[in-house]
Design a protein around this motif. Structure first.
Motif, PDB file in Angstrom:
ATOM      1  N   GLN A 228     118.085  99.563 109.469  1.00 51.35           N
ATOM      2  CA  GLN A 228     117.643 100.952 109.341  1.00 51.35           C
ATOM      3  C   GLN A 228     116.866 101.176 108.057  1.00 51.35           C
ATOM      4  OE1 GLN A 228     121.549 102.769 109.991  1.00 51.35           O
ATOM      5  NE2 GLN A 228     120.705 103.882 111.752  1.00 51.35           N
ATOM      6  N   ALA A 229     117.265 100.492 106.982  1.00 49.74           N
ATOM      7  CA  ALA A 229     116.546 100.635 105.715  1.00 49.74           C
ATOM      8  C   ALA A 229     115.094 100.223 105.874  1.00 49.74           C
ATOM      9  CB  ALA A 229     117.232  99.820 104.631  1.00 49.74           C
ATOM     10  N   ALA A 230     114.860  99.150 106.621  1.00 50.91           N
ATOM     11  CA  ALA A 230     113.491  98.695 106.846  1.00 50.91           C
ATOM     12  C   ALA A 230     112.672  99.735 107.598  1.00 50.91           C
ATOM     13  CB  ALA A 230     113.506  97.379 107.623  1.00 50.91           C
ATOM     14  N   GLU A 231     113.328 100.516 108.446  1.00 48.92           N
ATOM     15  CA  GLU A 231     112.605 101.492 109.270  1.00 48.92           C
ATOM     16  C   GLU A 231     112.319 102.791 108.541  1.00 48.92           C
ATOM     17  OE1 GLU A 231     111.220 100.826 112.166  1.00 48.92           O
ATOM     18  OE2 GLU A 231     111.953  98.787 111.810  1.00 48.92           O
ATOM     19  N   VAL A 232     113.090 103.106 107.494  1.00 48.18           N
ATOM     20  CA  VAL A 232     112.901 104.399 106.805  1.00 48.18           C
ATOM     21  C   VAL A 232     112.388 104.226 105.379  1.00 48.18           C
ATOM     22  CG1 VAL A 232     114.720 105.490 108.169  1.00 48.18           C
ATOM     23  CG2 VAL A 232     115.282 104.525 105.914  1.00 48.18           C
ATOM     24  N   GLY A 233     112.289 102.984 104.897  1.00 44.89           N
ATOM     25  CA  GLY A 233     112.124 102.776 103.467  1.00 44.89           C
ATOM     26  C   GLY A 233     110.761 102.312 102.991  1.00 44.89           C
ATOM     27  N   PHE A 234     110.512 102.615 101.728  1.00 39.55           N
ATOM     28  CA  PHE A 234     109.368 102.133 100.971  1.00 39.55           C
ATOM     29  C   PHE A 234     109.900 101.612  99.634  1.00 39.55           C
ATOM     30  CE2 PHE A 234     108.158 105.707 103.544  1.00 39.55           C
ATOM     31  CZ  PHE A 234     106.873 105.465 104.017  1.00 39.55           C
ATOM     32  N   THR A 235     109.446 100.451  99.210  1.00 37.19           N
ATOM     33  CA  THR A 235     109.761  99.963  97.871  1.00 37.19           C
ATOM     34  C   THR A 235     108.492 100.011  97.035  1.00 37.19           C
ATOM     35  OG1 THR A 235     111.643  98.540  98.417  1.00 37.19           O
ATOM     36  CG2 THR A 235     110.316  97.891  96.525  1.00 37.19           C
ATOM     37  N   VAL A 236     108.626 100.509  95.812  1.00 37.54           N
ATOM     38  CA  VAL A 236     107.517 100.489  94.861  1.00 37.54           C
ATOM     39  C   VAL A 236     108.022  99.781  93.617  1.00 37.54           C
ATOM     40  CG1 VAL A 236     105.715 101.827  93.728  1.00 37.54           C
ATOM     41  CG2 VAL A 236     106.841 102.753  95.768  1.00 37.54           C
ATOM     42  N   THR A 237     107.294  98.762  93.175  1.00 39.16           N
ATOM     43  CA  THR A 237     107.758  97.981  92.035  1.00 39.16           C
ATOM     44  C   THR A 237     106.582  97.359  91.303  1.00 39.16           C
ATOM     45  OG1 THR A 237     109.385  96.325  91.324  1.00 39.16           O
ATOM     46  CG2 THR A 237     108.145  95.839  93.324  1.00 39.16           C
ATOM     47  N   SER A 238     106.883  96.673  90.211  1.00 39.64           N
ATOM     48  CA  SER A 238     105.838  96.125  89.351  1.00 39.64           C
ATOM     49  C   SER A 238     106.433  95.056  88.450  1.00 39.64           C
ATOM     50  CB  SER A 238     105.248  97.250  88.490  1.00 39.64           C
ATOM     51  OG  SER A 238     104.360  96.761  87.521  1.00 39.64           O
ATOM     52  N   ALA A 239     105.569  94.182  87.940  1.00 36.08           N
ATOM     53  CA  ALA A 239     105.986  93.228  86.908  1.00 36.08           C
ATOM     54  C   ALA A 239     106.007  93.868  85.535  1.00 36.08           C
ATOM     55  CB  ALA A 239     105.027  92.030  86.908  1.00 36.08           C
ATOM     56  N   SER A 240     105.581  95.113  85.447  1.00 35.99           N
ATOM     57  CA  SER A 240     105.304  95.699  84.126  1.00 35.99           C
ATOM     58  C   SER A 240     106.532  95.837  83.245  1.00 35.99           C
ATOM     59  CB  SER A 240     104.625  97.058  84.288  1.00 35.99           C
ATOM     60  OG  SER A 240     105.478  98.004  84.894  1.00 35.99           O
ATOM     61  N   LYS A 241     107.701  96.158  83.821  1.00 33.30           N
ATOM     62  CA  LYS A 241     108.868  96.392  82.967  1.00 33.30           C
ATOM     63  C   LYS A 241     109.429  95.083  82.425  1.00 33.30           C
ATOM     64  CE  LYS A 241     109.689 100.014  82.914  1.00 33.30           C
ATOM     65  NZ  LYS A 241     108.843 100.973  82.201  1.00 33.30           N
ATOM     66  N   ALA A 242     109.674  94.123  83.303  1.00 34.85           N
ATOM     67  CA  ALA A 242     110.282  92.871  82.852  1.00 34.85           C
ATOM     68  C   ALA A 242     109.353  92.090  81.936  1.00 34.85           C
ATOM     69  CB  ALA A 242     110.666  92.015  84.056  1.00 34.85           C
ATOM     70  N   TYR A 243     108.050  92.133  82.224  1.00 41.11           N
ATOM     71  CA  TYR A 243     107.109  91.266  81.497  1.00 41.11           C
ATOM     72  C   TYR A 243     106.268  92.030  80.481  1.00 41.11           C
ATOM     73  CZ  TYR A 243     108.413  88.084  85.255  1.00 41.11           C
ATOM     74  OH  TYR A 243     109.131  87.297  86.129  1.00 41.11           O
TER      75      TYR A 243
ATOM     76  N   ALA B 112     102.915  97.217  80.975  1.00 38.17           N
ATOM     77  CA  ALA B 112     102.672  98.583  81.452  1.00 38.17           C
ATOM     78  C   ALA B 112     101.219  99.020  81.264  1.00 38.17           C
ATOM     79  CB  ALA B 112     103.608  99.553  80.742  1.00 38.17           C
ATOM     80  N   GLY B 113     100.576  98.597  80.200  1.00 38.93           N
ATOM     81  CA  GLY B 113      99.218  99.040  79.936  1.00 38.93           C
ATOM     82  C   GLY B 113      98.162  98.424  80.829  1.00 38.93           C
ATOM     83  N   LEU B 114      98.540  97.445  81.654  1.00 36.24           N
ATOM     84  CA  LEU B 114      97.554  96.721  82.453  1.00 36.24           C
ATOM     85  C   LEU B 114      97.394  97.268  83.865  1.00 36.24           C
ATOM     86  CD1 LEU B 114      98.172  93.047  81.328  1.00 36.24           C
ATOM     87  CD2 LEU B 114      96.661  94.783  80.368  1.00 36.24           C
ATOM     88  N   LYS B 115      98.304  98.101  84.320  1.00 42.65           N
ATOM     89  CA  LYS B 115      98.167  98.888  85.543  1.00 42.65           C
ATOM     90  C   LYS B 115      98.071  98.079  86.833  1.00 42.65           C
ATOM     91  CE  LYS B 115      98.576 102.765  83.502  1.00 42.65           C
ATOM     92  NZ  LYS B 115      99.827 103.526  83.707  1.00 42.65           N
ATOM     93  N   CYS B 116      99.241  97.644  87.299  1.00 44.13           N
ATOM     94  CA  CYS B 116      99.341  97.036  88.625  1.00 44.13           C
ATOM     95  C   CYS B 116     100.765  97.216  89.136  1.00 44.13           C
ATOM     96  CB  CYS B 116      98.998  95.548  88.575  1.00 44.13           C
ATOM     97  SG  CYS B 116      99.173  94.719  90.177  1.00 44.13           S
ATOM     98  N   ALA B 117     100.897  97.783  90.319  1.00 45.01           N
ATOM     99  CA  ALA B 117     102.185  97.916  90.993  1.00 45.01           C
ATOM    100  C   ALA B 117     101.983  97.588  92.465  1.00 45.01           C
ATOM    101  CB  ALA B 117     102.746  99.323  90.832  1.00 45.01           C
ATOM    102  N   VAL B 118     103.084  97.362  93.171  1.00 43.34           N
ATOM    103  CA  VAL B 118     102.993  97.101  94.601  1.00 43.34           C
ATOM    104  C   VAL B 118     103.837  98.103  95.380  1.00 43.34           C
ATOM    105  CG1 VAL B 118     102.420  94.659  94.417  1.00 43.34           C
ATOM    106  CG2 VAL B 118     104.831  95.342  94.467  1.00 43.34           C
ATOM    107  N   MET B 119     103.311  98.490  96.548  1.00 41.40           N
ATOM    108  CA  MET B 119     104.031  99.308  97.516  1.00 41.40           C
ATOM    109  C   MET B 119     104.356  98.390  98.686  1.00 41.40           C
ATOM    110  SD  MET B 119     101.480 102.625  97.303  1.00 41.40           S
ATOM    111  CE  MET B 119     100.040 101.552  97.493  1.00 41.40           C
ATOM    112  N   VAL B 120     105.641  98.277  99.012  1.00 39.29           N
ATOM    113  CA  VAL B 120     106.106  97.302  99.996  1.00 39.29           C
ATOM    114  C   VAL B 120     106.800  98.031 101.139  1.00 39.29           C
ATOM    115  CG1 VAL B 120     107.470  95.193 100.341  1.00 39.29           C
ATOM    116  CG2 VAL B 120     106.503  95.708  98.076  1.00 39.29           C
TER     117      VAL B 120
END
Length: 386
Positions: A220-235, A238-246
């Motif tokens: 059900q999570a796959a049917e209702v969900g969106f994930t938004v994430t980025s390498a910016s926090k761990a690495y 943040a100033g380089l501007k790239c995230a992914v919508m999954v």
């Protein structure tokens, strides 16, 4: 085999940086507020960016800079999560992705559930999308926090149309249990709602804790969900501007496919290049070293508070490098960070900005050297006798 902890850069070198953390306050202030880290970049990232600068590779971001496949491989390797690269789309940053998904999936005035105390831009981004915030605070279990799934169910039954999750949770460092995430998905499906999961802190979950991506929590999570994430926090990108919508389900995928082309054009080329390098296998050892350093610091903070500021209440987080500390027993008011900045010259995040539940709290960035963290707590503790 345990990785050696990364070493933070010397503070005189850090003060040469031009980012928010090092340009907001004068040099007599220790900045432990905004979520930037004090460690050197992963070598693969440095090499890739330097190579691009040398070549003058500073043009527009191409349609497929390799981010989709890099993230898919990283998710499989680090989380055991199978991600279809064709269901990954890039944008400038996580909050940009959240706004665009909410704007596309909801109607103006629809209500969005959040779980405060929570990352302050959640409120701003919900409002920017045209929606309305509906707080359902985390439940304090006595030794941790958890999602109030009963409260979320009441909110969705009452007409709320979406849930915006912080997974892992900022500022508490809580890693939500698979069962809780699956329950949220079940509730959302029953009421025709969506769930957007901000998973920017996921790479920073400590070994042995276990992280469940929302989209992998259940069918059900796959049917209702969106994930938004980025390498910016761990690495620290943040100033380089790239995230992914999954996405994983067809209906969420259709929403993301339908977003304007400009949403993807906002992806920074250097952000994309850096993300590919960050999510590559050769950066895994660096990430393991970062986790080891953060493990040391989260435990160091506990010892320092016990010794120097015993009234403070702090639970060691399972993820991230942000410590949520309750200073209410000290009687320093609803916004103790103000006094701490003025009198101790330590900049912390102000608890009330995370919601009403943040009154009397501060958020401390522990992604620094043990020496800086020790100095900061020592300065704060000195206020007890002033």
């Amino acid at each position: 085999m345990t990785s050696a902890p990364l070493q933070a850069l010397p503070i005189d070198q850090l003060r040469q940086r031009s980012s928010t953390k090092w340009r907001t306050y004068p040099d007599d202030v220790l900045p432990l507020f905004v979520a930037e880290s004090d460690f050197p970049l992963a070598p693969a990232i440095t090499e890739r960016l330097m190579r691009a600068v040398e070549r003058g590779d500073t043009g527009y971001t191409p349609p497929d800079p390799g981010v989709r496949s890099a993230f898919s491989a990283f998710a499989a390797r680090r989380f055991g999560w199978t991600v279809d690269p064709t269901q990954v789309r890039t944008t400038g940053d996580v909050m940009m992705g959240v706004v665009e998904i909410l704007r596309a999936a909801l109607q103006p005035g629809d209500r969005v559930v959040i779980a405060p105390p929570v990352y302050p831009p959640f409120v701003d981004c919900i409002e920017e999308s045209g929606a309305v915030v509906e707080p359902v605070p985390l439940r304090d279990t006595g030794d941790g926090w958890e999602l109030d799934t009963a409260g979320i169910e009441r909110a969705l039954a009452g007409g709320a149309r979406a849930v915006l999750l912080s997974n892992p949770h900022n500022p508490t460092g809580t890693v939500h249990a698979r069962e809780a995430l699956a329950r949220v998905a079940e509730i959302a499906a029953a009421h025709g709602a969506i769930v957007v999961s901000d998973e920017i802190h996921a790479p920073l979950v400590q070994p042995g804790v276990g992280f469940t991506p929302f989209l992998a929590a259940s069918a059900q999570a796959a049917e209702v969900g969106f994930t938004v994430t980025s390498a910016s926090k761990a690495y620290n990108l943040a100033g380089l501007k790239c995230a992914v919508m999954v996405t994983a389900g067809e209906r969420p995928a259709a929403v993301v496919r339908g977003l304007p082309a400009e949403v993807e054009w906002r992806t920074g080329l250097f952000g994309a290049l850096a993300a590919v390098a960050a999510w590559a296998p050769e950066s895994d050892a660096w990430l393991d070293g970062l986790l080891a350093a953060l493990d040391q610091n989260r435990r160091l903070l506990a010892r320092l508070l016990t010794e120097l500021l015993p009234e403070a209440e702090y639970r060691i987080p399972d993820a991230g490098y942000l410590a949520w500390v309750d200073l209410r027993p000290l009687g320093w008011g609803d916004d103790p960070a103000g006094r701490i900045l003025r009198e101790a010259k330590v900049a912390l995040n102000r608890g009330p900005t995370f919601g009403a539940e943040g009154a009397g709290h501060v958020r401390i960035n522990i992604a620094c050297s043990p020496e800086v963290l020790t100095e900061a707590v020592t300065r704060i503790a000195a206020l007890r006798s002033s």
